[in-house]
Scaffold this motif. Structure first.
Motif, PDB file in Angstrom:
ATOM      1  N   LEU A 148      34.691  45.794  -5.641  1.00 33.55           N
ATOM      2  CA  LEU A 148      35.766  46.779  -5.629  1.00 33.55           C
ATOM      3  C   LEU A 148      36.516  46.794  -6.955  1.00 33.55           C
ATOM      4  CD1 LEU A 148      37.041  45.996  -2.046  1.00 33.55           C
ATOM      5  CD2 LEU A 148      35.832  48.050  -2.771  1.00 33.55           C
ATOM      6  N   GLY A 149      37.049  47.937  -7.297  1.00 32.86           N
ATOM      7  CA  GLY A 149      37.768  48.105  -8.553  1.00 32.86           C
ATOM      8  C   GLY A 149      39.165  47.506  -8.528  1.00 32.86           C
ATOM      9  N   GLU A 150      39.762  47.492  -9.694  1.00 35.30           N
ATOM     10  CA  GLU A 150      41.119  46.969  -9.878  1.00 35.30           C
ATOM     11  C   GLU A 150      42.132  48.089  -9.702  1.00 35.30           C
ATOM     12  OE1 GLU A 150      41.685  43.677 -10.527  1.00 35.30           O
ATOM     13  OE2 GLU A 150      39.524  43.398 -10.351  1.00 35.30           O
ATOM     14  N   GLY A 151      43.393  47.738  -9.775  1.00 30.25           N
ATOM     15  CA  GLY A 151      44.450  48.722  -9.823  1.00 30.25           C
ATOM     16  C   GLY A 151      45.350  48.769  -8.607  1.00 30.25           C
ATOM     17  N   PHE A 152      44.798  48.629  -7.416  1.00 32.30           N
ATOM     18  CA  PHE A 152      45.625  48.724  -6.214  1.00 32.30           C
ATOM     19  C   PHE A 152      46.495  47.477  -6.086  1.00 32.30           C
ATOM     20  CE2 PHE A 152      46.548  47.868  -1.801  1.00 32.30           C
ATOM     21  CZ  PHE A 152      47.058  49.076  -1.378  1.00 32.30           C
ATOM     22  N   GLN A 153      47.775  47.697  -5.770  1.00 34.49           N
ATOM     23  CA  GLN A 153      48.688  46.588  -5.483  1.00 34.49           C
ATOM     24  C   GLN A 153      49.658  46.987  -4.383  1.00 34.49           C
ATOM     25  OE1 GLN A 153      50.449  45.397  -9.293  1.00 34.49           O
ATOM     26  NE2 GLN A 153      49.157  43.576  -9.143  1.00 34.49           N
ATOM     27  N   ILE A 154      50.185  45.973  -3.706  1.00 37.74           N
ATOM     28  CA  ILE A 154      51.169  46.186  -2.644  1.00 37.74           C
ATOM     29  C   ILE A 154      52.173  45.045  -2.702  1.00 37.74           C
ATOM     30  CG2 ILE A 154      49.840  44.951  -0.887  1.00 37.74           C
ATOM     31  CD1 ILE A 154      50.772  47.141   1.135  1.00 37.74           C
ATOM     32  N   ASP A 155      53.407  45.327  -2.327  1.00 36.59           N
ATOM     33  CA  ASP A 155      54.450  44.302  -2.314  1.00 36.59           C
ATOM     34  C   ASP A 155      54.216  43.308  -1.184  1.00 36.59           C
ATOM     35  OD1 ASP A 155      55.772  45.434  -4.485  1.00 36.59           O
ATOM     36  OD2 ASP A 155      57.084  46.645  -3.207  1.00 36.59           O
ATOM     37  N   ALA A 156      54.418  42.034  -1.491  1.00 36.44           N
ATOM     38  CA  ALA A 156      54.194  40.965  -0.520  1.00 36.44           C
ATOM     39  C   ALA A 156      55.049  41.132   0.732  1.00 36.44           C
ATOM     40  CB  ALA A 156      54.468  39.609  -1.164  1.00 36.44           C
ATOM     41  N   ASP A 157      56.266  41.633   0.586  1.00 35.64           N
ATOM     42  CA  ASP A 157      57.134  41.748   1.762  1.00 35.64           C
ATOM     43  C   ASP A 157      56.668  42.801   2.768  1.00 35.64           C
ATOM     44  OD1 ASP A 157      57.797  43.855   0.071  1.00 35.64           O
ATOM     45  OD2 ASP A 157      59.965  43.657   0.375  1.00 35.64           O
ATOM     46  N   LEU A 158      55.733  43.670   2.367  1.00 34.37           N
ATOM     47  CA  LEU A 158      55.185  44.651   3.306  1.00 34.37           C
ATOM     48  C   LEU A 158      54.107  44.062   4.211  1.00 34.37           C
ATOM     49  CD1 LEU A 158      54.859  47.879   1.140  1.00 34.37           C
ATOM     50  CD2 LEU A 158      56.426  47.474   3.042  1.00 34.37           C
ATOM     51  N   LEU A 159      53.398  43.050   3.733  1.00 37.01           N
ATOM     52  CA  LEU A 159      52.237  42.544   4.479  1.00 37.01           C
ATOM     53  C   LEU A 159      52.550  42.093   5.908  1.00 37.01           C
ATOM     54  CD1 LEU A 159      50.277  40.720   1.652  1.00 37.01           C
ATOM     55  CD2 LEU A 159      49.865  42.981   2.624  1.00 37.01           C
ATOM     56  N   PRO A 160      53.603  41.307   6.131  1.00 41.48           N
ATOM     57  CA  PRO A 160      53.829  40.881   7.519  1.00 41.48           C
ATOM     58  C   PRO A 160      54.379  41.968   8.436  1.00 41.48           C
ATOM     59  CG  PRO A 160      55.476  39.908   6.077  1.00 41.48           C
ATOM     60  CD  PRO A 160      54.499  40.626   5.193  1.00 41.48           C
ATOM     61  N   VAL A 161      54.831  43.098   7.887  1.00 43.29           N
ATOM     62  CA  VAL A 161      55.343  44.173   8.747  1.00 43.29           C
ATOM     63  C   VAL A 161      54.282  45.224   9.072  1.00 43.29           C
ATOM     64  CG1 VAL A 161      57.710  43.830   7.950  1.00 43.29           C
ATOM     65  CG2 VAL A 161      56.294  45.574   6.877  1.00 43.29           C
ATOM     66  N   LEU A 162      53.158  45.209   8.350  1.00 38.62           N
ATOM     67  CA  LEU A 162      52.116  46.201   8.612  1.00 38.62           C
ATOM     68  C   LEU A 162      51.591  46.146  10.048  1.00 38.62           C
ATOM     69  CD1 LEU A 162      50.138  46.247   5.248  1.00 38.62           C
ATOM     70  CD2 LEU A 162      51.799  47.925   6.090  1.00 38.62           C
ATOM     71  N   PRO A 163      51.357  44.952  10.616  1.00 39.52           N
ATOM     72  CA  PRO A 163      50.902  44.928  12.019  1.00 39.52           C
ATOM     73  C   PRO A 163      51.908  45.544  12.995  1.00 39.52           C
ATOM     74  CG  PRO A 163      50.349  42.876  10.958  1.00 39.52           C
ATOM     75  CD  PRO A 163      51.255  43.617  10.000  1.00 39.52           C
ATOM     76  N   ASP A 164      53.203  45.386  12.724  1.00 38.87           N
ATOM     77  CA  ASP A 164      54.212  46.016  13.576  1.00 38.87           C
ATOM     78  C   ASP A 164      54.142  47.537  13.455  1.00 38.87           C
ATOM     79  OD1 ASP A 164      55.166  43.568  14.480  1.00 38.87           O
ATOM     80  OD2 ASP A 164      56.643  43.413  12.863  1.00 38.87           O
ATOM     81  N   ARG A 210      33.339  37.745  -2.875  1.00 29.73           N
ATOM     82  CA  ARG A 210      32.235  38.300  -3.672  1.00 29.73           C
ATOM     83  C   ARG A 210      32.476  39.767  -4.022  1.00 29.73           C
ATOM     84  NH1 ARG A 210      26.593  36.129  -2.760  1.00 29.73           N
ATOM     85  NH2 ARG A 210      26.870  33.981  -2.105  1.00 29.73           N
ATOM     86  N   SER A 211      33.145  40.477  -3.126  1.00 31.76           N
ATOM     87  CA  SER A 211      33.366  41.913  -3.310  1.00 31.76           C
ATOM     88  C   SER A 211      34.695  42.222  -4.001  1.00 31.76           C
ATOM     89  CB  SER A 211      33.345  42.617  -1.954  1.00 31.76           C
ATOM     90  OG  SER A 211      32.127  42.398  -1.311  1.00 31.76           O
ATOM     91  N   ARG A 212      35.465  41.203  -4.282  1.00 31.83           N
ATOM     92  CA  ARG A 212      36.794  41.344  -4.887  1.00 31.83           C
ATOM     93  C   ARG A 212      37.760  42.106  -3.973  1.00 31.83           C
ATOM     94  NH1 ARG A 212      39.087  39.293  -8.108  1.00 31.83           N
ATOM     95  NH2 ARG A 212      40.284  41.014  -8.948  1.00 31.83           N
ATOM     96  N   GLN A 213      37.588  41.937  -2.680  1.00 31.89           N
ATOM     97  CA  GLN A 213      38.519  42.507  -1.723  1.00 31.89           C
ATOM     98  C   GLN A 213      39.611  41.478  -1.446  1.00 31.89           C
ATOM     99  OE1 GLN A 213      37.679  42.850   2.589  1.00 31.89           O
ATOM    100  NE2 GLN A 213      37.909  45.054   2.235  1.00 31.89           N
ATOM    101  N   THR A 214      40.842  41.940  -1.310  1.00 35.41           N
ATOM    102  CA  THR A 214      41.929  41.062  -0.907  1.00 35.41           C
ATOM    103  C   THR A 214      41.914  40.979   0.609  1.00 35.41           C
ATOM    104  OG1 THR A 214      43.213  41.714  -2.830  1.00 35.41           O
ATOM    105  CG2 THR A 214      44.416  40.664  -1.021  1.00 35.41           C
ATOM    106  N   LEU A 215      41.770  39.760   1.116  1.00 36.83           N
ATOM    107  CA  LEU A 215      41.696  39.530   2.559  1.00 36.83           C
ATOM    108  C   LEU A 215      42.917  38.728   2.987  1.00 36.83           C
ATOM    109  CD1 LEU A 215      40.205  39.705   5.256  1.00 36.83           C
ATOM    110  CD2 LEU A 215      38.887  37.685   4.559  1.00 36.83           C
ATOM    111  N   VAL A 216      43.675  39.298   3.915  1.00 35.17           N
ATOM    112  CA  VAL A 216      44.902  38.679   4.413  1.00 35.17           C
ATOM    113  C   VAL A 216      44.734  38.442   5.909  1.00 35.17           C
ATOM    114  CG1 VAL A 216      47.389  39.001   4.751  1.00 35.17           C
ATOM    115  CG2 VAL A 216      46.280  39.874   2.669  1.00 35.17           C
ATOM    116  N   GLY A 217      45.084  37.245   6.348  1.00 32.59           N
ATOM    117  CA  GLY A 217      45.015  36.918   7.762  1.00 32.59           C
ATOM    118  C   GLY A 217      46.332  36.373   8.266  1.00 32.59           C
ATOM    119  N   PHE A 218      46.438  36.260   9.571  1.00 30.67           N
ATOM    120  CA  PHE A 218      47.634  35.757  10.242  1.00 30.67           C
ATOM    121  C   PHE A 218      48.890  36.492   9.785  1.00 30.67           C
ATOM    122  CE2 PHE A 218      44.750  32.055  10.543  1.00 30.67           C
ATOM    123  CZ  PHE A 218      44.696  31.957  11.918  1.00 30.67           C
TER     124      PHE A 218
END
Length: 157
Positions: free
Chosen positions: A18-34, A132-140
Motif C-alpha cells: 500500500l502507498g504512503e500518505g494516509f494518516q489519522i489522529d490517534a485519539d480517533l482510533l478508540p472511538v471508531l468502533p462506537d 508485508r503489505s504496509r497496512q496499518t493494523l489496529v486491534g483491541f
C-alpha cells in the motif's frame, strides 16, 4: 487463504504494498468502533450481527454494513464502495466489529485500504500480511485504548 500454501502465494495474486500518505489522529482510533455501532441498526435490535464500516481520516462514517458473518459484512461494505467507484480506498479506514483475521486484512489490502481497525485481536497471519503489505493494523480498539500491530506511521500523536 483459499488453498494458498504461503503468504508469498497470496501476494502473487494481488496483495501488493500500500502507498504512503494516509494518516489519522490517534485519539480517533478508540472511538471508531462506537461510531460503527451507531450505524448498526439491526444489531441494536437483535444483538446478533457483525458490522464493517468505512471511515474517512476525520473519523466520519461513510458506509456501514451488517451481516451474521464478519467476512460478509466486509464484502458488503467494500462492494458498496466499489459500486460508488470508491476503490481503491486509499483514503479510508476499515473498521470491523470483531477480530481481524488474515482474510479480512487480505480483502482490505486488495481494496487499497491503508488501515484496518478491529474491536478484537488480530491473528498472527493477519499481522504478518499487514506488515508485508504496509497496512496499518489496529486491534483491541475499545474502552479508550488500542494496540497498533503494524506500520504505526499512519497514526498521528
Amino acid at each position: 487463504m483459499c488453498g494458498k500454501a504461503s503468504l508469498e502465494a497470496v501476494e502473487a495474486i494481488g496483495c501488493g504494498v500500500l502507498g504512503e500518505g494516509f494518516q489519522i489522529d490517534a485519539d480517533l482510533l478508540p472511538v471508531l468502533p462506537d461510531r460503527l455501532l451507531e450505524g448498526q441498526e439491526t444489531f441494536a435490535r437483535t444483538g446478533g450481527l457483525h458490522a464493517a464500516g468505512l471511515f474517512d481520516s476525520d473519523g466520519r462514517c461513510l458506509h456501514v454494513r451488517e451481516d451474521v458473518g464478519r467476512h460478509n459484512a466486509v464484502d458488503k461494505v467494500l462492494g458498496h464502495a466499489l459500486l460508488e467507484r470508491g476503490i481503491p480506498a486509499s483514503d479510508r479506514v476499515l473498521v470491523v466489529s470483531g477480530r481481524a483475521s488474515f482474510e479480512l486484512v487480505q480483502k482490505a489490502v486488495m481494496a487499497g485500504v491503508p488501515m484496518l481497525v478491529a474491536v478484537g485481536a488480530p491473528s498472527s497471519l493477519a499481522v504478518d500480511l499487514a506488515r508485508r503489505s504496509r497496512q496499518t493494523l489496529v486491534g483491541f480498539a475499545r474502552d479508550g485504548g488500542f494496540n497498533i500491530y503494524s506500520n504505526p506511521d499512519r497514526v498521528r500523536d
